[in-house]
Scaffold this motif. Structure first.
Motif, PDB file in Angstrom:
ATOM      1  N   ASP A   1       0.812  -1.219   0.000  1.00 23.81           N
ATOM      2  CA  ASP A   1       0.000   0.000   0.000  1.00 23.81           C
ATOM      3  C   ASP A   1       0.845   1.269   0.000  1.00 23.81           C
ATOM      4  OD1 ASP A   1      -1.340  -2.303   1.664  1.00 23.81           O
ATOM      5  OD2 ASP A   1      -2.976  -1.159   0.774  1.00 23.81           O
TER       6      ASP A   1
ATOM      7  N   HIS B   1      -5.682  -0.550   5.891  1.00 17.61           N
ATOM      8  CA  HIS B   1      -4.879   0.573   6.379  1.00 17.61           C
ATOM      9  C   HIS B   1      -5.060   0.837   7.873  1.00 17.61           C
ATOM     10  CE1 HIS B   1      -4.280   2.715   2.224  1.00 17.61           C
ATOM     11  NE2 HIS B   1      -4.197   1.411   2.123  1.00 17.61           N
TER      12      HIS B   1
ATOM     13  N   ARG C   1      -0.346  -8.055  13.611  1.00 18.84           N
ATOM     14  CA  ARG C   1      -0.073  -9.481  13.805  1.00 18.84           C
ATOM     15  C   ARG C   1      -1.332 -10.342  13.934  1.00 18.84           C
ATOM     16  NH1 ARG C   1       3.702  -6.625  16.712  1.00 18.84           N
ATOM     17  NH2 ARG C   1       5.855  -7.049  16.112  1.00 18.84           N
TER      18      ARG C   1
ATOM     19  N   ARG D   1       1.803 -17.727  10.930  1.00 15.73           N
ATOM     20  CA  ARG D   1       1.877 -16.317  11.312  1.00 15.73           C
ATOM     21  C   ARG D   1       1.501 -15.422  10.134  1.00 15.73           C
ATOM     22  NH1 ARG D   1       5.139 -19.097  14.319  1.00 15.73           N
ATOM     23  NH2 ARG D   1       5.345 -18.580  16.531  1.00 15.73           N
TER      24      ARG D   1
ATOM     25  N   ARG E   1       1.171 -11.318   8.879  1.00 13.85           N
ATOM     26  CA  ARG E   1       1.564  -9.941   9.161  1.00 13.85           C
ATOM     27  C   ARG E   1       0.957  -9.004   8.126  1.00 13.85           C
ATOM     28  NH1 ARG E   1       2.385 -12.270  13.050  1.00 13.85           N
ATOM     29  NH2 ARG E   1       4.310 -12.534  14.239  1.00 13.85           N
TER      30      ARG E   1
ATOM     31  N   HIS F   1       1.543   0.015   4.553  1.00 12.46           N
ATOM     32  CA  HIS F   1       2.391   1.115   5.009  1.00 12.46           C
ATOM     33  C   HIS F   1       1.762   1.929   6.147  1.00 12.46           C
ATOM     34  CE1 HIS F   1       4.645   5.064   4.051  1.00 12.46           C
ATOM     35  NE2 HIS F   1       5.320   4.371   4.920  1.00 12.46           N
ATOM     36  N   PRO F   2       0.449   2.243   6.066  1.00 12.69           N
ATOM     37  CA  PRO F   2      -0.134   3.007   7.185  1.00 12.69           C
ATOM     38  C   PRO F   2      -0.153   2.218   8.503  1.00 12.69           C
ATOM     39  CG  PRO F   2      -1.559   3.069   5.238  1.00 12.69           C
ATOM     40  CD  PRO F   2      -0.519   2.029   4.984  1.00 12.69           C
TER      41      PRO F   2
ATOM     42  N   LYS G   1       3.985   2.010   9.484  1.00  3.50           N
ATOM     43  CA  LYS G   1       4.495   3.375   9.720  1.00  3.50           C
ATOM     44  C   LYS G   1       6.015   3.490   9.608  1.00  3.50           C
ATOM     45  CE  LYS G   1       0.607   4.364  12.804  1.00  3.50           C
ATOM     46  NZ  LYS G   1      -0.300   4.881  11.788  1.00  3.50           N
ATOM     47  N   GLN G   2       6.576   2.751   8.679  1.00  2.30           N
ATOM     48  CA  GLN G   2       7.993   2.866   8.350  1.00  2.30           C
ATOM     49  C   GLN G   2       8.129   2.363   6.909  1.00  2.30           C
ATOM     50  OE1 GLN G   2       9.948   0.437  11.301  1.00  2.30           O
ATOM     51  NE2 GLN G   2       8.882  -1.436  10.693  1.00  2.30           N
TER      52      GLN G   2
ATOM     53  N   TYR H   1       9.543  -0.103   5.485  1.00  2.00           N
ATOM     54  CA  TYR H   1       9.312  -1.545   5.340  1.00  2.00           C
ATOM     55  C   TYR H   1       9.564  -2.196   6.689  1.00  2.00           C
ATOM     56  CZ  TYR H   1      14.323  -0.845   4.514  1.00  2.00           C
ATOM     57  OH  TYR H   1      15.629  -0.404   4.623  1.00  2.00           O
TER      58      TYR H   1
ATOM     59  N   ILE I   1      11.044  -5.752   8.635  1.00  4.77           N
ATOM     60  CA  ILE I   1      11.990  -6.832   8.354  1.00  4.77           C
ATOM     61  C   ILE I   1      11.687  -8.020   9.260  1.00  4.77           C
ATOM     62  CG2 ILE I   1      14.411  -7.547   8.378  1.00  4.77           C
ATOM     63  CD1 ILE I   1      15.160  -4.708   7.697  1.00  4.77           C
ATOM     64  N   PHE I   2      11.628  -9.186   8.625  1.00  2.00           N
ATOM     65  CA  PHE I   2      11.381 -10.426   9.357  1.00  2.00           C
ATOM     66  C   PHE I   2      12.574 -11.363   9.143  1.00  2.00           C
ATOM     67  CE2 PHE I   2       7.416  -8.624   7.770  1.00  2.00           C
ATOM     68  CZ  PHE I   2       6.726  -8.430   8.948  1.00  2.00           C
ATOM     69  N   HIS I   3      13.037 -11.941  10.230  1.00  2.00           N
ATOM     70  CA  HIS I   3      14.089 -12.959  10.149  1.00  2.00           C
ATOM     71  C   HIS I   3      13.436 -14.320  10.342  1.00  2.00           C
ATOM     72  CE1 HIS I   3      17.682 -10.119  11.291  1.00  2.00           C
ATOM     73  NE2 HIS I   3      17.078  -9.793  10.169  1.00  2.00           N
ATOM     74  N   LEU I   4      13.608 -15.170   9.364  1.00  2.00           N
ATOM     75  CA  LEU I   4      12.992 -16.503   9.442  1.00  2.00           C
ATOM     76  C   LEU I   4      14.027 -17.580   9.163  1.00  2.00           C
ATOM     77  CD1 LEU I   4      10.653 -14.695   7.652  1.00  2.00           C
ATOM     78  CD2 LEU I   4       9.493 -16.838   8.038  1.00  2.00           C
TER      79      LEU I   4
ATOM     80  N   GLU J   1      -4.298   8.588   7.201  1.00  2.00           N
ATOM     81  CA  GLU J   1      -2.920   8.891   6.835  1.00  2.00           C
ATOM     82  C   GLU J   1      -2.760   8.742   5.339  1.00  2.00           C
ATOM     83  OE1 GLU J   1       0.187   8.032  10.093  1.00  2.00           O
ATOM     84  OE2 GLU J   1      -1.055   6.250   9.947  1.00  2.00           O
TER      85      GLU J   1
ATOM     86  N   ILE K   1       2.372   9.551   6.264  1.00  2.00           N
ATOM     87  CA  ILE K   1       3.012   8.354   6.836  1.00  2.00           C
ATOM     88  C   ILE K   1       4.531   8.454   6.750  1.00  2.00           C
ATOM     89  CG2 ILE K   1       3.005   5.831   6.874  1.00  2.00           C
ATOM     90  CD1 ILE K   1       0.575   6.035   4.925  1.00  2.00           C
ATOM     91  N   ARG K   2       5.191   8.127   7.827  1.00  2.00           N
ATOM     92  CA  ARG K   2       6.655   8.195   7.864  1.00  2.00           C
ATOM     93  C   ARG K   2       7.273   7.109   6.980  1.00  2.00           C
ATOM     94  NH1 ARG K   2       4.835   8.914  13.095  1.00  2.00           N
ATOM     95  NH2 ARG K   2       5.123   6.716  13.629  1.00  2.00           N
ATOM     96  N   THR K   3       8.465   7.393   6.440  1.00  2.00           N
ATOM     97  CA  THR K   3       9.114   6.436   5.532  1.00  2.00           C
ATOM     98  C   THR K   3      10.550   6.140   5.958  1.00  2.00           C
ATOM     99  OG1 THR K   3       9.682   8.292   4.107  1.00  2.00           O
ATOM    100  CG2 THR K   3       7.733   7.042   3.493  1.00  2.00           C
ATOM    101  N   GLN K   4      10.810   6.206   7.248  1.00  4.55           N
ATOM    102  CA  GLN K   4      12.166   5.923   7.722  1.00  4.55           C
ATOM    103  C   GLN K   4      12.447   4.421   7.685  1.00  4.55           C
ATOM    104  OE1 GLN K   4       9.629   6.287   9.650  1.00  4.55           O
ATOM    105  NE2 GLN K   4       9.796   4.943  11.398  1.00  4.55           N
TER     106      GLN K   4
ATOM    107  N   GLU L   1      11.731  -8.244  13.285  1.00  5.96           N
ATOM    108  CA  GLU L   1      10.943  -9.243  14.011  1.00  5.96           C
ATOM    109  C   GLU L   1      11.529 -10.617  13.718  1.00  5.96           C
ATOM    110  OE1 GLU L   1       6.707  -9.395  13.304  1.00  5.96           O
ATOM    111  OE2 GLU L   1       6.478 -11.041  14.750  1.00  5.96           O
TER     112      GLU L   1
ATOM    113  N   LEU M   1      11.214 -14.430  13.683  1.00  4.37           N
ATOM    114  CA  LEU M   1      10.148 -15.431  13.685  1.00  4.37           C
ATOM    115  C   LEU M   1      10.764 -16.823  13.767  1.00  4.37           C
ATOM    116  CD1 LEU M   1       7.913 -13.875  10.895  1.00  4.37           C
ATOM    117  CD2 LEU M   1       7.403 -13.972  13.325  1.00  4.37           C
TER     118      LEU M   1
END
Lengths: 257, 98
Positions: free
Chosen positions: A9, A204, A209, A217, A219, A223-224, A227-228, A230, A232-235, B56, B86-89, B95, B97
């Motif tokens: 989005d 939005h 989760r 799982r 997720r 984007h709304p 709020k960053q 992207y 990041i997921f470690h699997l 937003e 919306i912030r884009t930092q 996370e 998993l």
């Protein structure tokens, strides 16, 4: 371990180009792949797709996406897909791709998905032709996702959709619009394969989760919601423990389909 | 449409235009269907002193465009906005998993 970056989005047009780029320039240092959960554009025009190509192309990691409902608005899906694929962004719709990384093979299967609602409170394939067409669209999309997931030979399996497969990640949205935000059939498809993670967007005002009834799982990476630029997921910690059957060199393997 | 008054304060509504609920619905649809806006994630909430838009968007330009289009279409409805960009930092945490 495989590192997956994901966002959905982003609704790009000229006014947004460049906003994500500083964070995207850091992405190759912290992720092996970027997955986009649809609604890349505002109206689904070829011109907006070029904005997506400029922003998300040439990142130095594979980029895989599904389209969203906004990307269908102007009926230019073939042109949008062409622009994205020319920029090296792989568009999935009822198919999958296997990406080989030093840690193992990541399989990603994707569909846009569709609405319909969730178990016990969903639309049925009954009545007017319009209602039957609505529900059949959902069913066909979910069946395509399930088949794509089950057809991938990989070490770690991820499902990528725009619409939500579970109600959990819609928390925050009005209950009345849940049937327009996702469908349980997508969750059923995800549970029909050994899926490790399901990513979606679209909602939005939803929450991050959830889990499918089968325990996968989920997720919401809209984007709304995150709020960053992207998440990041470690699997796949088990991949580092030598449980991988075949470890290839880093790079993209041809899709199975 | 020329006038809207809220009947929630205890006085009968005097409306020359449609009831506020229909205005709310029209604004909601305008935000999604107007090609200049195309936002489905904006919430329209009725308050005592008019309508408030929450949500937003991806750029300051889009926020301004939403207010401009709503004011243009409903010039007599008092509308205020609490729409953020919306912030884009880059993320600072991952996370993990299993």
């Amino acid at each position: 371990m495989i590192r997956i970056a994901a966002v959905g989005d982003v609704h790009l047009d000229e006014d947004v180009v460049g906003r994500f780029r500083p964070a995207l320039d850091e992405l190759p240092d912290c992720a092996d792949v970027l997955l986009l959960a649809g609604d890349l554009t505002r109206h689904g025009t070829e011109a907006e797709a070029r904005c997506v190509a400029r922003e998300f192309g040439g990142l130095g990691v594979p980029v895989v996406t599904v389209l969203g409902n906004h990307d269908h608005q102007c009926d230019q899906v073939p042109q949008v897909v062409k622009v994205l694929e020319e920029a090296g962004i792989r568009v999935l719709e009822g198919e999958g791709i296997v990406l080989e990384f030093p840690a193992g093979r990541l399989g990603v299967a994707g569909v846009k998905g569709f609405g319909g609602g969730f178990a016990g409170r969903c639309a049925s394939d009954f009545g007017e032709p319009e209602m039957k067409a609505f529900v059949r669209t959902t069913n066909e999309s979910a069946e395509a996702l399930g088949a794509a997931l089950r057809g991938l030979d990989c070490d770690l399996l991820v499902a990528l959709t725009h619409y939500s497969p579970v109600p959990d990640t819609l928390a925050g949205e009005p209950l009345e619009i849940y049937p327009f935000l996702g469908s349980y059939q997508l969750g059923q498809a995800i549970d029909s394969a050994p899926t490790a993670l399901a990513l979606h967007g679209h909602a939005h005002a939803g929450s991050e989760r959830g889990t499918t009834p089968g325990g996968v799982r989920v997720r919401n990476v809209a984007h709304p919601v995150i709020k960053q630029a992207y998440s990041i997921f470690h699997l796949g910690d088990h991949l580092d423990a030598g449980e991988v059957s075949r470890i290839g060199h880093s790079g993209i393997q041809q899709p199975w389909s | 449409m020329s006038e809207h008054r809220d009947s929630a304060a205890g006085t009968p509504a005097v409306t020359a235009g449609p009831p506020d609920e229909y205005v709310e619905a029209e604004i909601h649809r305008l935000l999604a269907e107007d090609p200049a806006v195309a936002e489905q994630g904006i919430t329209v909430v009725r308050r005592e002193r008019g309508l408030v838009l929450y949500g937003e968007v991806e750029s300051p330009h889009r926020r301004e465009e939403i207010l401009r289009r709503v004011a243009e279409r409903f010039p007599d409805v008092p509308v205020t906005s609490d729409i953020g960009v919306i912030r884009t930092q880059a993320p600072t945490q991952v996370e993990q998993l299993p």
